[in-house]
Enzyme design. Structure first.
Site, short mmCIF file in Angstrom:
data_model
loop_
_atom_site.label_atom_id
_atom_site.label_comp_id
_atom_site.label_asym_id
_atom_site.label_seq_id
_atom_site.Cartn_x
_atom_site.Cartn_y
_atom_site.Cartn_z
N LYS A 1 38.58 31.77 54.05
CA LYS A 1 39.14 32.18 52.75
C LYS A 1 40.66 32.04 52.79
O LYS A 1 41.30 32.41 53.79
CB LYS A 1 38.74 33.62 52.45
N SER B 1 36.05 38.51 44.98
CA SER B 1 37.03 37.45 45.00
C SER B 1 36.73 36.33 46.00
O SER B 1 37.27 35.23 45.87
CB SER B 1 38.41 38.03 45.33
N SER C 1 34.46 42.32 47.45
CA SER C 1 34.70 40.87 47.43
C SER C 1 33.93 40.03 48.44
O SER C 1 33.96 38.81 48.36
CB SER C 1 36.18 40.58 47.61
#
Ligand code: GLN
Length: 487
Positions: A89, A164, A188
């Site tokens: 990420k 997210s 997330s």
């Protein structure tokens, strides 16, 4: 090479587990280099539509893969992640690689060091394919807040992958990586795992180092893995977890062999079902799948107990005060001086700060800086931030009381299945409210796993959230394995 490309394509039908891939690389029947090339081929084919990867780190990946192949060829025992292609990420730093946190303000920023979680994966032999899209500064539940465009859900490309860490979940679902790293501040990892039909783990606060994670809300932020199955996720957590001198909040408690723990059955485990997570707002199709998942746990020998977590209804306002307050402080460092974007229109120091932030941050990030600054301001601090911290303590105590009587708690991960792109972008409050089942564990610091648990009639994934007490990952993995086995 073309033979291996076919192999990688085939992995979509039935992806191999980390243990299977590792064995193939160790024996030399699959070359780590070919595996990496195969994944880059898949990324080239599917990324234009899905928008998962923001940057590829091919040189570093192929060097690492070649090292792994050379070690295997010499008969050396290779690491637990040797040759396994993973994605990171874009809120976690990689030395010399552009790290944007999904924001324009960090466009072009190249950090000078690796995040500890990244370093640990690579030390175990993992091949790092690249950096993965996410909501700007990890703020969001749909991946629509990325400055680099939304990610599409591979299960239905008209729908969001969640957020997210939407890109990290979508990468595993589309087999554009065997596993990925994500971060979870209020859901997330768990919510996108649920939306994309993969496994996502929220480790206990302090279990995994946050060093090299671009901070959103430091008392809530956690790093954790996504994988296609529970055992793979458990293997990765054992690599990530452990004390790090660079993160004073990382724990010195010993790290278990979570994969071995997950092999144990659930006979005799006590599992709590909190009534507050099955009320108003829960989609009936999601509810039906979770209830049949619970039936499966009962059939596997777990003892199911009804429990109550009465403070749940205060969780959303509490979370959105604490998280935004911390965000407003953390994001003060982005001012055009040291990192990333600087407005070309600025004429003096103060206009440089103002214009760089005005042009560099997206709308949702600005909204949160405003909310957080307000909550911390003189005159409102006591009423909002301090009160939220007090309620946070009550929520945590309530979980600790509940865990005195049960080994794990199961709930839906999200009250709703994945929604359409654009469906909620005009209504931030509706987006916030959908975080209701995940923000509680975030505030309490406890661990959780989202594991696939059936689908809706339209074929959309449903995720079950398995919560464990602080450092109670082992039991949570056992429960998640049992849910997975019943699918
Ligand atoms: N959706 C939540 C938020 O927007 C959680 C995000 C996260 O966990 N990073 O804050």
């Amino acid at each position: 090479m073309s033979e291996i490309r076919v192999t990688a394509e085939k992995l979509v039908e039935k992806p191999l587990t980390i243990a299977e891939l590792r064995a193939a690389v160790q024996s030399g029947t699959t070359k780590a280099v070919d595996l990496a090339e195969g994944y880059y081929g898949r990324i080239q084919a599917h990324n234009p539509l899905l928008n998962v990867y923001l940057a590829l780190t091919k040189e570093r990946a192929l060097e690492q893969a070649a090292r792994v192949d050379a070690a295997a060829a010499k008969g050396e025992t290779i690491g637990a992640m040797a040759g396994i292609p993973v994605g990171i990420k874009d809120v976690l730093t990689m030395d010399g690689t552009v790290t944007t946190a999904g924001s324009k303000i960090l466009g072009g920023y190249r950090p000078p060091y690796d995040a500890t979680s990244v370093k640990r994966l690579e030390a175990a032999g993992a091949v790092l394919l690249g950096k993965i899209n996410c909501d700007e500064f990890a703020m969001g539940s749909s991946n629509e807040n990325s400055a680099y465009g939304p990610v599409r859900n591979p299960v239905d490309t008209e729908r969001v992958p969640g957020g997210s860490s939407g890109g990290s979940a979508a990468a595993v679902a589309a087999n554009l990586a065997v596993a990925t790293l994500g971060t979870d501040t209020g859901g997330s990892i768990r919510q996108p795992a649920s939306f994309c039909g993969v496994v996502g783990v929220l480790p206990t606060y302090g279990r995994v180092s946050r060093y090299g994670l671009i901070a959103y809300a430091s008392s809530l932020d956690r790093v954790g893995p996504f994988a296609a199955n529970v055992r793979d996720a458990a293997e990765i957590l054992s690599i990530l977890a452990g004390h790090d001198p660079h993160d004073a909040t990382s724990s010195r408690l010993p790290v278990a062999d979570y994969a071995a723990e997950s092999d144990k059955d659930v006979k005799g485990l006590k599992i709590g079902i909190p009534e507050e997570y099955f009320g108003e707002g829960l989609d009936p199709e999601v509810q039906a799948q979770i209830e049949s998942g619970i039936d499966g746990l009962r059939a596997a020998g777990a003892e199911i107990k009804k429990i109550s977590l009465k403070h749940t209804r205060y969780a959303i306002p509490t979370y959105y005060l604490v998280a935004t307050a911390e965000a407003s402080a953390n994001l003060a460092r982005f001012d055009g001086v040291r990192f990333g974007y600087r407005s070309p229109k600025s004429t003096n120091l103060s206009s440089m700060y103002k214009l760089s932030r005005e042009e560099g941050f997206g709308a949702e990030v600005k909204r949160r800086i405003l909310l957080g600054t307000y909550a911390l301001s003189a005159g409102y601090y006591e009423a909002y931030y301090k009160k939220a911290q007090q309620v946070r303590r009550l929520l945590a105590n309530e979980f600790m009381d509940a865990f005195a009587g049960v080994d794990a708690i199961v709930t839906p991960t999200s009250p709703i299945p994945p929604f359409k792109l654009g469906e909620k972008t005009d209504d931030p409050l509706a987006m916030y409210l959908a975080d209701i089942y995940t923000v509680t564990a975030s505030l309490a610091g406890i661990c959780g796993i989202s594991v696939p648990c059936g689908t809706t009639a339209a074929g959309l994934p449903v995720g079950m959230q398995v919560l464990g007490p602080h450092f109670g990952e082992a039991a949570a993995f056992r429960v998640a394995r049992a849910v997975e086995a019943a699918q």
